[in-house]
Design an enzyme around this catalytic site. Structure first.
Site, PDB file in Angstrom:
ATOM      1  N   ARG A  83       0.855  -1.187   0.000  1.00 14.27           N
ATOM      2  CA  ARG A  83       0.000   0.000   0.000  1.00 14.27           C
ATOM      3  C   ARG A  83       0.893   1.240   0.000  1.00 14.27           C
ATOM      4  O   ARG A  83       1.691   1.426   0.918  1.00 14.27           O
ATOM      5  CB  ARG A  83      -0.893  -0.019   1.244  1.00 14.27           C
ATOM      6  CG  ARG A  83      -1.713   1.227   1.443  1.00 14.27           C
ATOM      7  CD  ARG A  83      -2.631   1.091   2.681  1.00 14.27           C
ATOM      8  NE  ARG A  83      -3.430   2.286   2.851  1.00 14.27           N
ATOM      9  CZ  ARG A  83      -3.197   3.227   3.774  1.00 14.27           C
ATOM     10  NH1 ARG A  83      -2.209   3.100   4.629  1.00 14.27           N
ATOM     11  NH2 ARG A  83      -3.964   4.288   3.841  1.00 14.27           N
ATOM     12  N   HIS A 127      -2.582  10.945   0.547  1.00 16.21           N
ATOM     13  CA  HIS A 127      -2.080  10.746   1.906  1.00 16.21           C
ATOM     14  C   HIS A 127      -1.437  12.071   2.341  1.00 16.21           C
ATOM     15  O   HIS A 127      -0.234  12.148   2.573  1.00 16.21           O
ATOM     16  CB  HIS A 127      -1.097   9.567   1.956  1.00 16.21           C
ATOM     17  CG  HIS A 127      -0.876   8.983   3.320  1.00 16.21           C
ATOM     18  ND1 HIS A 127      -1.017   7.636   3.604  1.00 16.21           N
ATOM     19  CD2 HIS A 127      -0.516   9.564   4.494  1.00 16.21           C
ATOM     20  CE1 HIS A 127      -0.736   7.416   4.884  1.00 16.21           C
ATOM     21  NE2 HIS A 127      -0.431   8.578   5.444  1.00 16.21           N
ATOM     22  N   GLU A 172      -7.158   8.582   6.009  1.00 13.03           N
ATOM     23  CA  GLU A 172      -7.414   9.276   7.268  1.00 13.03           C
ATOM     24  C   GLU A 172      -7.850  10.726   7.092  1.00 13.03           C
ATOM     25  O   GLU A 172      -7.159  11.649   7.535  1.00 13.03           O
ATOM     26  CB  GLU A 172      -6.173   9.225   8.172  1.00 13.03           C
ATOM     27  CG  GLU A 172      -5.706   7.819   8.479  1.00 13.03           C
ATOM     28  CD  GLU A 172      -4.650   7.779   9.585  1.00 13.03           C
ATOM     29  OE1 GLU A 172      -4.104   8.828   9.931  1.00 13.03           O
ATOM     30  OE2 GLU A 172      -4.409   6.689  10.111  1.00 13.03           O
ATOM     31  N   ASN A 302      -7.443   2.034   9.899  1.00  8.24           N
ATOM     32  CA  ASN A 302      -6.136   2.186  10.536  1.00  8.24           C
ATOM     33  C   ASN A 302      -6.344   2.232  12.037  1.00  8.24           C
ATOM     34  O   ASN A 302      -7.215   2.953  12.526  1.00  8.24           O
ATOM     35  CB  ASN A 302      -5.449   3.489  10.099  1.00  8.24           C
ATOM     36  CG  ASN A 302      -5.081   3.496   8.616  1.00  8.24           C
ATOM     37  OD1 ASN A 302      -5.238   2.495   7.933  1.00  8.24           O
ATOM     38  ND2 ASN A 302      -4.589   4.618   8.144  1.00  8.24           N
ATOM     39  N   TYR A 304      -4.168   2.235  15.931  1.00  7.27           N
ATOM     40  CA  TYR A 304      -2.941   2.222  16.729  1.00  7.27           C
ATOM     41  C   TYR A 304      -3.207   2.061  18.221  1.00  7.27           C
ATOM     42  O   TYR A 304      -2.532   1.305  18.901  1.00  7.27           O
ATOM     43  CB  TYR A 304      -2.129   3.514  16.489  1.00  7.27           C
ATOM     44  CG  TYR A 304      -1.567   3.564  15.082  1.00  7.27           C
ATOM     45  CD1 TYR A 304      -0.338   2.983  14.781  1.00  7.27           C
ATOM     46  CD2 TYR A 304      -2.283   4.145  14.038  1.00  7.27           C
ATOM     47  CE1 TYR A 304       0.170   2.988  13.494  1.00  7.27           C
ATOM     48  CE2 TYR A 304      -1.784   4.152  12.742  1.00  7.27           C
ATOM     49  CZ  TYR A 304      -0.559   3.572  12.475  1.00  7.27           C
ATOM     50  OH  TYR A 304      -0.065   3.562  11.198  1.00  7.27           O
ATOM     51  N   GLU A 384      -3.543   0.001   8.168  1.00  2.00           N
ATOM     52  CA  GLU A 384      -2.364   0.382   8.960  1.00  2.00           C
ATOM     53  C   GLU A 384      -2.519  -0.142  10.368  1.00  2.00           C
ATOM     54  O   GLU A 384      -3.587  -0.019  10.971  1.00  2.00           O
ATOM     55  CB  GLU A 384      -2.177   1.910   9.081  1.00  2.00           C
ATOM     56  CG  GLU A 384      -1.665   2.578   7.852  1.00  2.00           C
ATOM     57  CD  GLU A 384      -1.519   4.096   8.033  1.00  2.00           C
ATOM     58  OE1 GLU A 384      -1.325   4.570   9.173  1.00  2.00           O
ATOM     59  OE2 GLU A 384      -1.620   4.795   7.018  1.00  2.00           O
TER      60      GLU A 384
HETATM   61  C1  PNW Z   1      -1.201   7.625  10.603  1.00  2.00           C
HETATM   62  N1  PNW Z   1      -3.620  10.841  15.660  1.00  2.00           N
HETATM   63  O1  PNW Z   1      -1.112   8.887  11.175  1.00  2.00           O
HETATM   64  C2  PNW Z   1      -0.798   7.863   9.173  1.00  2.00           C
HETATM   65  O2  PNW Z   1      -1.661   7.325   8.204  1.00  2.00           O
HETATM   66  C3  PNW Z   1       0.627   7.551   8.889  1.00  2.00           C
HETATM   67  O3  PNW Z   1       1.068   8.330   7.797  1.00  2.00           O
HETATM   68  C4  PNW Z   1       1.447   7.750  10.143  1.00  2.00           C
HETATM   69  O4  PNW Z   1       2.824   7.680   9.897  1.00  2.00           O
HETATM   70  C5  PNW Z   1       0.988   6.699  11.134  1.00  2.00           C
HETATM   71  O5  PNW Z   1      -0.396   6.767  11.363  1.00  2.00           O
HETATM   72  C6  PNW Z   1       1.711   6.765  12.479  1.00  2.00           C
HETATM   73  O6  PNW Z   1       1.453   7.986  13.126  1.00  2.00           O
HETATM   74  C7  PNW Z   1      -1.746   9.289  12.310  1.00  2.00           C
HETATM   75  O7  PNW Z   1      -3.117  11.808  16.228  1.00  2.00           O
HETATM   76  C8  PNW Z   1      -1.259  10.435  12.925  1.00  2.00           C
HETATM   77  O8  PNW Z   1      -4.684  10.315  16.079  1.00  2.00           O
HETATM   78  C9  PNW Z   1      -1.875  10.953  14.026  1.00  2.00           C
HETATM   79  C10 PNW Z   1      -3.003  10.310  14.530  1.00  2.00           C
HETATM   80  C11 PNW Z   1      -3.496   9.161  13.936  1.00  2.00           C
HETATM   81  C12 PNW Z   1      -2.854   8.648  12.820  1.00  2.00           C
END
Ligand code: PNW
Length: 484
Positions: A83, A127, A172, A302, A304, A384
Site C-alpha cells: 500500500r 495521503h 485518514e 487504521n 494504533y 495500517e
Molecule cells: C497515521 N492521531 O497517522 C498515518 O496514516 C501515517 O502516515 C502515520 O505515519 C501513522 O499513522 C503513524 O502515526 C496518524 O493523532 C497520525 O490520532 C496521528 C493520529 C493518527 C494517525
C-alpha cells in the site's frame, strides 16, 4: 467435554493479504524532481518550529531513487501486497491542468516492479500532500478542492488503471481535517474549528467525486476503498456525562465520516454539537450526501491505540490542551475536536510505544467487530497497524525489536479472533515498511519493519521484519518468541 489441546496455530483464511504500507511524502524524497511542485507538507516542514528538529521530506528514505531495492526488500519479506500513495503534486503540480508524464512514469515503473515481483499494488490517491497552490486557493475548507480532487482521480485512473486494481481515495481524512485545520499540528497548520469541519465535508465530497471518476475510468474488476483512522472511543466510566463525552468524540472523530460515506448522511447529534460553528444547511448542498455515499467495495481501517475520554469535572475550566491529547496529536493549544473542546482525554492503562500511545489490542478487536456488525456485507481491510519503538543497531548491525514483535503478535491475534467470529477482514498492512518521516515528529520516531540508516540510506530488516515474513509466508501468526 472439551479437551485441552496445545495452542493451535492461528491460521488466516485462504487469500488473506499480508502487506505493508507507506505514504509518498514520508518516503519518496526527490521533492524537486520531474516538475513536482511543493505540497502543503513541503511548506509546513520548511516553516521553523513546525516539525521536530527542522526535519523535512526533502530526502526522506530516497525511495524515488531506490524503489527497485525497496520492492526487492518486499519480496524478501514475503509481502503479497504493498500500500503506497500517489503524490498529487508529482502528478499534477498545481492541482489543476494536465498530468505530468514524468510523475506518472515514476508510479508506472514502481507498479511494474511490484507486478513483476508478484506483489499486489494498492494505491492511495491522497495521503496528505495537497498541492500548495490549492491550499493558497483555500485548501480543504474550500469546496473547489473537492472538485479538483475528482479531476485528479480521473488522471490517475486513466494512467494507472490498467495495472492497479485496488484503489483508496483518502487516507485518514480525520487527520487532514482536524489536525491540519483544527489543532494545526499537521500541514497546513491552520487553527480554525469551523474550517476543520468544512474541510471534513469537502474531504467527504472529494471522496465521492473520486469514487465516481474511478468507477467510470477503471475496468470492472477494479475495487475502490477509503481508509479511516476510526477512533475506538471508550468512556472512563458509565456516568452519563462520561458516556456523553464518548458520544461526542465518536461523532466528530468517526461518524462525521462513516455517516455520509456509508449512506447514513451527517448525524443529527454532530450537527447539533457543532451548529454554533457551521451552518450545515449551507455547507452540505443538495446532492452532496448522495455523491458521498457512492458505494465502495472495501473499507480500510487504521488502528494504533484506543481513545479514552471523560467529561470535565463539574464546574471546572479546561483549556483544550492536556497531556494525553498532546501525546496523541502533537503539542498544540488548539483542539482537533470542534464543538467538543471540553472533553478530557486520558491515556489508557498499560504499556506505551515511543509515541506514548497505549498498547491495547482489544481496541482493534472491538473496532473491527463493531464496524463489521454495523455494515454487513462490507469487506474490511486493516490498512495500517504498527508501533514506534526506540530501535537501535547492535554492534553486529542488527535491530532487535521484541516489543514490535509482541505488538504485531497481539494485534494480529485480535484480527484473527474478529475474523473467527465472523468479521470479513481481507488483509493486514503493517505500518510501515520502512522507518520514515513521521510527520511533525520528523525522523525521531521509527515505525518501520525495516530500519533505515539515514546517513547512508542503508536498509536493515529488523527482527520484526523476519517475524512478519514468517507470518506472511505461512498465512498464520508465528509465536511471539521464536526459538533460536
Ligand atoms: C497515521 N492521531 O497517522 C498515518 O496514516 C501515517 O502516515 C502515520 O505515519 C501513522 O499513522 C503513524 O502515526 C496518524 O493523532 C497520525 O490520532 C496521528 C493520529 C493518527 C494517525
Amino acid at each position: 467435554m472439551t479437551t485441552v489441546l496445545p495452542a493451535a496455530p492461528l491460521v488466516f483464511p485462504a487469500g488473506f493479504r499480508w502487506g505493508a504500507a507507506t505514504a509518498a511524502y514520508q518516503i519518496e524524497g526527490a521533492v524537486a524532481v520531474g516538475g513536482r511542485a511543493p505540497s502543503i507538507w513541503d511548506t509546513f516542514s520548511h516553516t521553523p518550529g513546525k516539525v521536530h528538529a527542522g526535519d523535512s521530506g526533502d530526502v526522506a528514505t530516497d525511495h524515488y531513487h531506490r524503489y527497485r531495492e525497496d520492492v526487492a526488500l518486499m519480496s524478501e519479506l514475503g509481502l503479497q501486497a504493498y500500500r503506497f500513495s500517489l503524490s498529487w503534486p508529482r502528478i499534477q503540480p498545481t492541482g489543476r491542468g494536465p498530468a505530468l508524464e514524468a510523475g506518472l512514469d515514476f508510479y508506472r515503473r514502481l507498479v511494474d516492479e511490484l507486478l513483476t515481483a508478484g506483489i499486489e499494488p494498492v494505491a492511495t490517491l491522497y495521503h496528505w500532500d495537497l498541492p500548495q497552490e490549492l491550499e493558497d486557493l483555500g485548501g480543504w475548507p474550500a469546496r473547489e478542492t473537492a472538485e479538483r480532487f475528482g479531476a485528479y482521480a480521473q488522471l490517475a485512473a486513466d494512467a494507472l488503471g490498467d495495472r492497479v486494481k485496488l484503489w483508496t481515495t483518502l487516507n485518514e481524512p480525520w487527520c487532514s481535517a482536524f489536525l491540519g485545520y483544527g489543532s494545526g499540528v499537521h500541514a497546513p497548520g491552520r487553527t480554525d474549528p469551523a474550517g476543520a469541519l468544512r474541510a471534513a465535508h469537502h474531504l467527504n465530497l472529494a471522496h465521492g467525486r473520486a469514487v465516481s471518476a474511478l468507477r467510470a475510468a477503471l475496468p470492472a474488476d477494479a475495487r475502490i476503498s477509503v481508509t479511516l483512522n476510526l477512533h475506538q472511543v471508550r468512556a472512563r466510566s458509565t456516568d452519563p456525562a462520561d458516556l456523553d463525552a464518548a458520544r461526542r468524540i465518536d461523532a466528530v472523530g468517526n461518524r462525521v465520516f462513516t455517516g455520509p460515506l456509508l449512506g447514513g448522511g451527517y448525524p443529527e447529534d454532530l450537527r447539533a454539537d457543532t451548529a454554533h460553528l457551521v451552518d450545515w444547511q449551507a455547507l452540505v448542498r443538495p446532492g452532496d450526501e448522495a455523491a458521498i455515499a457512492a458505494p465502495i467495495d472495501l473499507l480500510g481501517i487504521n488502528y494504533y491505540t484506543p481513545t479514552l475520554v471523560s467529561a470535565p469535572p463539574e464546574g471546572a475550566h479546561h483549556s483544550p490542551r492536556d497531556a494525553a491529547r498532546d501525546d496523541a496529536h502533537g503539542a498544540s493549544d488548539h483542539s482537533p475536536w470542534p464543538g467538543s473542546e471540553h472533553v478530557l482525554f486520558h491515556r489508557p492503562p498499560g504499556e506505551v510505544t515511543a509515541m506514548n500511545w497505549a498498547i491495547d489490542p482489544s481496541g482493534l478487536y472491538d473496532l473491527i467487530t463493531e464496524v463489521a456488525r454495523a455494515n454487513p456485507g462490507l469487506p474490511l481491510m486493516i490498512t495500517e497497524n504498527g508501533a514506534a519503538f526506540e530501535d537501535t543497531l547492535t554492534p553486529d548491525g542488527e535491530v532487535l525489536d521484541p516489543e514490535r514483535i509482541a505488538y504485531l503478535h497481539a494485534h494480529l491475534t485480535a484480527v484473527h479472533r474478529a475474523i473467527a467470529e465472523g468479521a470479513d477482514v481481507r488483509g493486514y498492512f503493517l505500518w510501515s515498511l520502512l522507518d520514515n518521516f513521521e510527520w511533525s515528529y520528523g525522523y525521531a520516531k521509527r515505525f518501520g519493519a525495516v530500519y533505515v540508516d539515514y546517513p547512508t540510506q542503508r536498509r536493515i530488516p529488523k527482527a520484526s521484519a523476519h517475524w512478519y515474513a514468517t507470518a506472511a509466508r505461512s498465512n498464520a501468526i508465528p509465536p511471539a518468541h521464536q526459538p533460536g
